[in-house]
Design an enzyme around this catalytic site. Structure first.
Site, PDB file in Angstrom:
ATOM      1  CG  ASP A 128      -2.687   3.867  -1.785  1.00 27.54           C
ATOM      2  OD1 ASP A 128      -3.446   3.909  -2.769  1.00 27.54           O
ATOM      3  OD2 ASP A 128      -2.762   2.980  -0.923  1.00 27.54           O
ATOM      4  CG  ASP A 162      -5.780   0.491  -1.284  1.00 29.23           C
ATOM      5  OD1 ASP A 162      -4.975   1.444  -1.232  1.00 29.23           O
ATOM      6  OD2 ASP A 162      -5.792  -0.434  -0.439  1.00 29.23           O
ATOM      7  CE  LYS A 207      -7.804   0.289   1.677  1.00 27.41           C
ATOM      8  NZ  LYS A 207      -7.719  -1.034   2.326  1.00 27.41           N
ATOM      9  CD  GLU A 227     -10.300   0.845   6.044  1.00 23.94           C
ATOM     10  OE1 GLU A 227     -10.070   0.054   6.969  1.00 23.94           O
ATOM     11  OE2 GLU A 227      -9.569   0.954   5.047  1.00 23.94           O
ATOM     12  CD  GLU A 228      -8.431   6.722   9.992  1.00 19.65           C
ATOM     13  OE1 GLU A 228      -7.910   7.846   9.843  1.00 19.65           O
ATOM     14  OE2 GLU A 228      -7.792   5.655   9.963  1.00 19.65           O
ATOM     15  CB  SER A 256      -0.974  -0.024   1.186  1.00 23.27           C
ATOM     16  OG  SER A 256      -1.911   1.019   1.101  1.00 23.27           O
ATOM     17  CG  HIS A 257       0.104   4.186   3.046  1.00 24.80           C
ATOM     18  ND1 HIS A 257      -0.674   3.117   3.402  1.00 24.80           N
ATOM     19  CD2 HIS A 257       0.460   4.791   4.207  1.00 24.80           C
ATOM     20  CE1 HIS A 257      -0.797   3.087   4.718  1.00 24.80           C
ATOM     21  NE2 HIS A 257      -0.120   4.090   5.238  1.00 24.80           N
ATOM     22  CE  LYS A 267      -5.362  -6.256  -0.870  1.00 24.88           C
ATOM     23  NZ  LYS A 267      -6.119  -4.990  -0.822  1.00 24.88           N
ATOM     24  CG  ASP A 290      -2.658  -0.602  -3.095  1.00 20.49           C
ATOM     25  OD1 ASP A 290      -2.520   0.488  -2.508  1.00 20.49           O
ATOM     26  OD2 ASP A 290      -3.401  -1.503  -2.667  1.00 20.49           O
TER      27      ASP A 290
END
Length: 538
Positions: free
Chosen positions: A298, A302, A402, A383-384, A140-141, A150, A300
């Site tokens: 980010d 998402d 996401k 999500e936040e 991810s990020h 994943k 990927d």
């Protein structure tokens, strides 16, 4: 954690990752099976680690790919969709994964020319092909030094804990048995087996976007759009979207740079492709007046980062509130609810209630929204941390992971149809519901400290008040009965939640106040004191 002197500044050359060494470490270094930090561990979104720290090496990928292959065969899935992002370690991990899957006789679809594929595109592919599952190679990020692996189940979303525990335990068993159970073949040989299928991920996803976003409205408005690909896996997708829908869109940072040298440093001085961080996004924020709407993702793709003329980088909680209100009023989702994580803003609760809908509050992790999406209980889950997805216009599932692409494009649709950018739209929500103040703090935590926070119980909190108000509730479980993996403390006008990171050696304090910045600061300080008292007893 204080603000680093490099925060918001262009990454200096001396902190750039040594990519050749990193790739060498992937192949040369091996995990110590007696060291827990070297073993496979699936957090909120898969296993993440670093080759140089012996936590993301070829042996890990061999073991995880074999474990997934066995699970795939046990479930009798027909095919597997494989994607990767642009982190340097993703390329060797992608190759290793292909070599294992082919040796296990699994029909695997990979991107043309061994290209990059965003996480939401893998989810979309799984959902549009029956009896499929998928793997995404991404941290991810996370910083350029990291790698990630994943697994997405046949429902298209991140596999839940009952599945990831099986994969994690099997992978670690394989590692401890000196890889004896690994089936693997060289890539050149694997490509001749017929099990590996080169696949065009771009066309079906991009062509389908019109069924989830009003692309015609964006085109007709002729908005000047800035799309910062941030060197990530969706670079080619933005180019295809621009061409397919004839958008006035400028795309930049659209070539791979494994050091991510174009990035601005995050608040801790690290390079982190976090599109929800104003420090990491400083480059795009500087360009905000050049565009009607701008956005980034980010690595990927998402997560989403919305940059407006009115506000600069929009707070993720603010944008989630805007999206929920807009979709409630502009889509036919009348009987469906909204999914939110328990650390997301309570502004969402007020917006949802005003639209006559129901909130489903869950622990952190997008996996908690997968079943509610599939069961048509919710039309939106978010999500936040700037990750969300929502249903197609006809109420069918789009993605159960996401999707930063559709959240970014929706910002353009909102501006095109309401004549307000999402920042201005949020101002109208403030006028109606009041203005909560929200913040998140990160602090260092070792393995023992993170374990203690994850296993907190309500009785561990001895305080009776928080920031001058009586504590009304102490939660360790969400609405669905699932453990938070931390703790949430609630008063009449504020709350905080504390939980360990599943991917980094830190813990996080989320907090919100309806009484202003000083009250928020007091909540955060007392939450920090609670954490310190817990650590002192270890």
């Amino acid at each position: 954690m204080g603000l680093n002197e490099l925060a918001g500044k262009k990454a200096p050359k001396e902190i750039l990752e040594n990519i050749p060494k990193l790739i060498s470490d992937y192949y040369v270094k091996v995990p110590d099976v007696e060291n827990p930090a070297h073993m496979v561990s699936f957090g909120t979104s898969g296993h993440r680690g670093c080759a140089s720290k012996n936590s993301f090496n070829e042996e890990h990928i061999l073991a995880m790919a074999q474990a997934v292959a066995e699970y795939h065969l046990e479930k009798k899935h027909s095919q597997l969709f494989l994607g990767m992002d642009t982190h340097a370690l993703s390329i060797p991990a992608h190759r290793t994964t292909l070599e294992v899957l082919a040796a296990n006789g699994i029909k695997t679809y990979y991107a043309k020319d061994f290209g990059y594929t965003p996480t939401p595109v893998i989810s979309h592919a799984i959902l549009t092909h029956q009896n499929s599952d998928g793997i995404v190679i991404t941290p991810s990020h996370n910083p350029p030094s990291d790698g990630g692996f994943k697994y997405n189940f046949s429902d298209g979303g991140p596999a839940d804990e009952s599945i990831t525990k099986v994969i994690e335990q099997r992978a670690n068993e394989i590692l401890k048995n000196d890889l004896e159970d690994i089936r693997v073949m060289d890539l050149e040989e694997a490509l001749e087996t017929g099990f590996l299928v080169e696949y065009d991920y771009i066309t079906p996803y991009v062509d389908d976007l019109k069924n989830v976003i009003d692309m015609d409205a964006i085109k007709v408005a002729n908005l000047k759009i800035g799309a910062d690909a941030m060197g990530g896996s969706g670079m080619a997708f933005y180019k295809a979207i621009k061409e397919k829908y004839d958008l006035n869109m400028e795309i930049f940072n659209d070539t791979p740079d494994f050091t991510f040298s174009f990035m601005h440093c995050d608040k801790d001085g690290k390079i982190r492709m976090d599109c929800s961080s104003a420090y990491a996004m400083a480059g795009l924020i500087d360009l905000k007046d050049k565009f009607d709407i701008a956005f980034g993702n980010d690595t990927d793709f998402d997560r989403h980062g919305i940059v407006t003329k009115s506000k600069g980088l929009l707070n993720p909680n603010h944008y989630l509130s805007v999206v929920i209100d807009y979709l409630s009023r502009n889509r036919d989702f009348d009987d469906l609810g909204v999914g939110k994580t328990l650390v997301s803003s309570s502004m969402i609760d007020r917006v949802v209630k005003d639209n006559g809908k129901k909130v489903f509050e869950t622990p952190v992790g997008f996996k908690w929204f997968v079943k509610p999406f599939i069961k048509k209980e919710i039309f939106f889950g978010g999500e936040e941390s700037a990750g969300a997805s929502f249903l197609r216009k006809n109420g069918e599932v789009w993605s159960t992971d996401k999707d930063g692409i559709i959240l970014n494009l929706l910002a353009a649709e909102i501006l095109a149809k309401t004549k307000k950018d999402p920042g201005e739209y949020y101002d109208s929500l403030i006028e109606k519901f009041g203005e909560p103040v929200y913040g998140r703090l990160d602090a260092p935590a070792n393995v023992e400290q993170k374990k203690a926070l994850k296993n907190l119980k309500p009785e561990d909190i001895k305080q009776e008040s928080l920031a001058g108000e009586k504590i009304e509730n102490i939660l360790t479980k969400a609405d669905n009965g699932a453990a938070i993996g931390g703790l949430k403390v609630v008063t009449q006008n504020g709350w905080f939640a504390i939980r360990p990171s599943g991917t980094e050696d830190i813990y996080k304090i989320y907090a919100e106040s309806f009484k202003g910045n000083e009250h928020l600061k007091q909540i955060q300080e007392e939450a920090q004191e609670i954490a310190n008292s817990i650590f002192s007893n270890l």
